[in-house]
Design a protein around this motif. Structure first.
Motif, PDB file in Angstrom:
ATOM      1  N   GLN A  55      44.776  61.972  94.086  1.00 48.55           N
ATOM      2  CA  GLN A  55      46.159  62.421  94.187  1.00 48.55           C
ATOM      3  C   GLN A  55      46.226  63.938  94.001  1.00 48.55           C
ATOM      4  OE1 GLN A  55      49.010  60.163  91.846  1.00 48.55           O
ATOM      5  NE2 GLN A  55      47.614  58.404  91.743  1.00 48.55           N
ATOM      6  N   PRO A  56      46.914  64.660  94.894  1.00 49.94           N
ATOM      7  CA  PRO A  56      46.953  66.126  94.827  1.00 49.94           C
ATOM      8  C   PRO A  56      47.396  66.681  93.478  1.00 49.94           C
ATOM      9  CG  PRO A  56      47.835  65.381  96.917  1.00 49.94           C
ATOM     10  CD  PRO A  56      47.598  64.149  96.094  1.00 49.94           C
ATOM     11  N   MET A  57      48.420  66.075  92.854  1.00 54.42           N
ATOM     12  CA  MET A  57      48.917  66.615  91.587  1.00 54.42           C
ATOM     13  C   MET A  57      47.828  66.624  90.523  1.00 54.42           C
ATOM     14  SD  MET A  57      52.205  65.464  89.278  1.00 54.42           S
ATOM     15  CE  MET A  57      51.445  64.074  88.443  1.00 54.42           C
ATOM     16  N   TYR A  58      47.067  65.546  90.439  1.00 51.88           N
ATOM     17  CA  TYR A  58      46.007  65.449  89.436  1.00 51.88           C
ATOM     18  C   TYR A  58      44.757  66.221  89.867  1.00 51.88           C
ATOM     19  CZ  TYR A  58      49.111  61.987  87.522  1.00 51.88           C
ATOM     20  OH  TYR A  58      50.217  61.372  87.000  1.00 51.88           O
ATOM     21  N   PHE A  59      44.583  66.352  91.159  1.00 54.88           N
ATOM     22  CA  PHE A  59      43.511  67.204  91.690  1.00 54.88           C
ATOM     23  C   PHE A  59      43.709  68.639  91.198  1.00 54.88           C
ATOM     24  CE2 PHE A  59      42.105  70.156  95.025  1.00 54.88           C
ATOM     25  CZ  PHE A  59      40.780  69.798  95.170  1.00 54.88           C
ATOM     26  N   PHE A  60      44.947  69.138  91.299  1.00 61.96           N
ATOM     27  CA  PHE A  60      45.254  70.491  90.816  1.00 61.96           C
ATOM     28  C   PHE A  60      45.200  70.556  89.294  1.00 61.96           C
ATOM     29  CE2 PHE A  60      47.750  70.802  94.925  1.00 61.96           C
ATOM     30  CZ  PHE A  60      46.834  71.643  95.538  1.00 61.96           C
ATOM     31  N   LEU A  61      45.662  69.507  88.628  1.00 61.17           N
ATOM     32  CA  LEU A  61      45.658  69.484  87.166  1.00 61.17           C
ATOM     33  C   LEU A  61      44.232  69.579  86.616  1.00 61.17           C
ATOM     34  CD1 LEU A  61      47.125  69.208  84.486  1.00 61.17           C
ATOM     35  CD2 LEU A  61      47.131  66.718  84.801  1.00 61.17           C
ATOM     36  N   ARG A  62      43.298  68.950  87.303  1.00 59.77           N
ATOM     37  CA  ARG A  62      41.897  69.025  86.875  1.00 59.77           C
ATOM     38  C   ARG A  62      41.389  70.463  86.923  1.00 59.77           C
ATOM     39  NH1 ARG A  62      37.033  66.243  90.262  1.00 59.77           N
ATOM     40  NH2 ARG A  62      38.054  67.525  91.831  1.00 59.77           N
ATOM     41  N   TYR A  63      41.724  71.174  88.009  1.00 59.24           N
ATOM     42  CA  TYR A  63      41.293  72.563  88.124  1.00 59.24           C
ATOM     43  C   TYR A  63      42.069  73.476  87.178  1.00 59.24           C
ATOM     44  CZ  TYR A  63      38.195  71.745  92.071  1.00 59.24           C
ATOM     45  OH  TYR A  63      37.143  71.330  92.850  1.00 59.24           O
ATOM     46  N   LEU A  64      43.318  73.116  86.885  1.00 58.50           N
ATOM     47  CA  LEU A  64      44.082  73.899  85.908  1.00 58.50           C
ATOM     48  C   LEU A  64      43.437  73.787  84.528  1.00 58.50           C
ATOM     49  CD1 LEU A  64      46.699  75.586  85.354  1.00 58.50           C
ATOM     50  CD2 LEU A  64      47.765  73.423  84.682  1.00 58.50           C
ATOM     51  N   ALA A  65      42.993  72.583  84.170  1.00 57.48           N
ATOM     52  CA  ALA A  65      42.314  72.382  82.886  1.00 57.48           C
ATOM     53  C   ALA A  65      41.015  73.182  82.834  1.00 57.48           C
ATOM     54  CB  ALA A  65      42.038  70.895  82.670  1.00 57.48           C
ATOM     55  N   LEU A  66      40.290  73.221  83.951  1.00 55.51           N
ATOM     56  CA  LEU A  66      39.041  73.996  84.007  1.00 55.51           C
ATOM     57  C   LEU A  66      39.318  75.487  83.864  1.00 55.51           C
ATOM     58  CD1 LEU A  66      35.989  74.192  84.485  1.00 55.51           C
ATOM     59  CD2 LEU A  66      36.459  74.171  86.956  1.00 55.51           C
ATOM     60  N   SER A  67      40.340  75.980  84.573  1.00 49.20           N
ATOM     61  CA  SER A  67      40.667  77.406  84.480  1.00 49.20           C
ATOM     62  C   SER A  67      41.174  77.755  83.083  1.00 49.20           C
ATOM     63  CB  SER A  67      41.713  77.790  85.538  1.00 49.20           C
ATOM     64  OG  SER A  67      42.952  77.142  85.303  1.00 49.20           O
ATOM     65  N   ASP A  68      41.938  76.850  82.454  1.00 43.49           N
ATOM     66  CA  ASP A  68      42.386  77.049  81.064  1.00 43.49           C
ATOM     67  C   ASP A  68      41.189  77.212  80.133  1.00 43.49           C
ATOM     68  OD1 ASP A  68      45.115  77.288  80.727  1.00 43.49           O
ATOM     69  OD2 ASP A  68      45.478  75.141  80.792  1.00 43.49           O
ATOM     70  N   LEU A  69      40.221  76.323  80.285  1.00 43.46           N
ATOM     71  CA  LEU A  69      39.041  76.338  79.425  1.00 43.46           C
ATOM     72  C   LEU A  69      38.227  77.610  79.617  1.00 43.46           C
ATOM     73  CD1 LEU A  69      37.363  74.803  77.360  1.00 43.46           C
ATOM     74  CD2 LEU A  69      36.248  73.588  79.240  1.00 43.46           C
ATOM     75  N   CYS A  70      38.025  77.996  80.865  1.00 47.82           N
ATOM     76  CA  CYS A  70      37.264  79.223  81.157  1.00 47.82           C
ATOM     77  C   CYS A  70      38.023  80.467  80.706  1.00 47.82           C
ATOM     78  CB  CYS A  70      36.957  79.312  82.655  1.00 47.82           C
ATOM     79  SG  CYS A  70      35.861  78.026  83.275  1.00 47.82           S
ATOM     80  N   TYR A  71      39.337  80.452  80.921  1.00 44.01           N
ATOM     81  CA  TYR A  71      40.167  81.605  80.590  1.00 44.01           C
ATOM     82  C   TYR A  71      40.142  81.898  79.090  1.00 44.01           C
ATOM     83  CZ  TYR A  71      44.438  84.408  80.103  1.00 44.01           C
ATOM     84  OH  TYR A  71      45.332  85.387  79.793  1.00 44.01           O
ATOM     85  N   THR A  72      40.405  80.878  78.289  1.00 46.09           N
ATOM     86  CA  THR A  72      40.431  81.094  76.837  1.00 46.09           C
ATOM     87  C   THR A  72      39.038  81.378  76.289  1.00 46.09           C
ATOM     88  OG1 THR A  72      41.338  80.207  74.774  1.00 46.09           O
ATOM     89  CG2 THR A  72      40.125  78.670  76.144  1.00 46.09           C
ATOM     90  N   SER A  73      37.991  80.884  76.978  1.00 40.49           N
ATOM     91  CA  SER A  73      36.621  81.118  76.506  1.00 40.49           C
ATOM     92  C   SER A  73      36.166  82.558  76.716  1.00 40.49           C
ATOM     93  CB  SER A  73      35.648  80.162  77.211  1.00 40.49           C
ATOM     94  OG  SER A  73      35.920  78.816  76.835  1.00 40.49           O
ATOM     95  N   THR A  74      36.873  83.319  77.524  1.00 41.80           N
ATOM     96  CA  THR A  74      36.535  84.736  77.692  1.00 41.80           C
ATOM     97  C   THR A  74      37.008  85.575  76.507  1.00 41.80           C
ATOM     98  OG1 THR A  74      38.614  85.265  78.853  1.00 41.80           O
ATOM     99  CG2 THR A  74      36.757  84.526  80.211  1.00 41.80           C
ATOM    100  N   VAL A  75      37.915  85.011  75.691  1.00 41.96           N
ATOM    101  CA  VAL A  75      38.519  85.765  74.590  1.00 41.96           C
ATOM    102  C   VAL A  75      38.301  85.113  73.227  1.00 41.96           C
ATOM    103  CG1 VAL A  75      40.701  86.614  73.638  1.00 41.96           C
ATOM    104  CG2 VAL A  75      40.290  86.753  76.094  1.00 41.96           C
TER     105      VAL A  75
END
Length: 318
Positions: A55-75
């Motif tokens: 499902q597209p909504m959860y497809f995007f949500l999965r990548y949002l969770a990945l970007s959240d994790l990578c984003y906060t891990s830079t700081v």
């Protein structure tokens, strides 16, 4: 180049100069980072291991969770270790790398949030065309476009920062490397560069935020004609998206939409989009979403069943 090489490292002044406050923040942020890693990994694994990934909504949500994790891990890891360090230093190359990666993953997150808003718009306002418009190929292209957009944004910030001459003070009044604090250390007039930063971060964020607000406004207008049950389901989904958007964009716009200057409050506002938003996003997207709850329950059942099967195969001790 000669001036730029005068600075080989920067000193981060951090969140506070009081040791007791830093110790308290250390334990708090360790818990926050553990929650961020656990929550976002749980969302990624739950979606990947269930039919929700189609499902597209959860497809995007999965990548949002990945970007959240990578984003906060830079700081966050650097922030946590610095809270107990006597000298909070970061090398010149490390500072520029942190600036680039933070804006790269932050930019990706902004564009994924935009893609998620587009997905909800099509699902609610053009339901008969949804499967055609939001095909897997279209979703893949939107993720690719988000990565390209994030790269172009971060590359612009990186270029503005790396060509500044740093020849004097090296103390950054922040807990991570960002463009505005670096502009204060440059030994040149940075007023014109400050406007470029506003254009690349502030105006870009403002335009995207206005587009998101307008899209959700159209969605709210459209659901007025829906049945009570359909309206409740649509509003429940969109309210999660709107909460995440406001939580991320409000402090970001406060910092980047104004002229190139820094305030002590910037550190507190930065905590919202570097730590608090990535920590709360998994809760926001799962607490009111029955499909995500069922996916997590299914994952938990699979894990417990697998553990029981392994225990059954262990020979008894004699």
């Amino acid at each position: 180049m000669e001036h730029r090489n005068n600075i080989t490292e920067f000193i981060l002044l951090g969140l506070s100069q009081k040791k007791e406050v830093e110790v308290l923040c250390f334990f708090l942020f360790v818990l926050c980072y553990a929650a961020i890693v656990t929550g976002n990994l749980l969302i990624m694994v739950s979606i990947t291991g269930t039919p929700l990934v189609t499902q597209p909504m959860y497809f995007f949500l999965r990548y949002l969770a990945l970007s959240d994790l990578c984003y906060t891990s830079t700081v966050t890891p650097k922030l946590i270790t610095d809270l107990l360090a006597t000298k909070k230093s970061i090398s010149y190359s490390g500072c520029m790398t942190q600036l680039f990666t933070m804006h790269f993953f932050g930019g990706i997150e902004v564009f994924i949030l935009t893609a998620m808003a587009y997905d909800r718009y099509v699902a609610i306002c053009r339901p008969l065309h949804y499967t055609v418009v939001m095909s897997r190929q279209r979703c893949d292209l939107l993720i690719l476009a988000s990565c390209v957009g994030g790269f172009l944004h971060s590359f612009g910030q990186f270029v503005l920062a790396i060509f500044l001459p740093y020849c004097g003070p090296n103390e950054i009044d922040h807990y991570f490397c960002d463009v505005y604090p670096l502009l204060k250390l440059a030994c040149m007039d940075t007023s014109k560069i400050g406007f470029l930063v506003i254009a690349n971060s502030g105006l870009m964020g403002l335009v995207i935020f206005v587009v998101l607000v307008m899209s959700y406004g159209v969605i709210l207008y459209t659901v007025k004609s829906y049945s009570a049950e359909s309206r409740r389901k649509a509003l429940s989904t969109c309210s999660s998206h709107v909460t995440v958007v406001v939580l991320f964009f409000a402090p970001l716009l406060f910092i980047y939409i104004r002229p190139a200057t820094t305030f002590p409050e910037d550190k507190v506002f930065a905590l919202f989009y570097t730590i608090i938003a990535p920590m709360l996003n998994p809760l926001i997207y799962t607490l009111r979403n029955m499909e995500m709850k069922n996916a997590i329950k299914k994952l938990w059942c699979l894990l417990t069943e697998s553990k029981r099967n392994r225990l059954k195969n262990i020979p008894a001790c004699h």
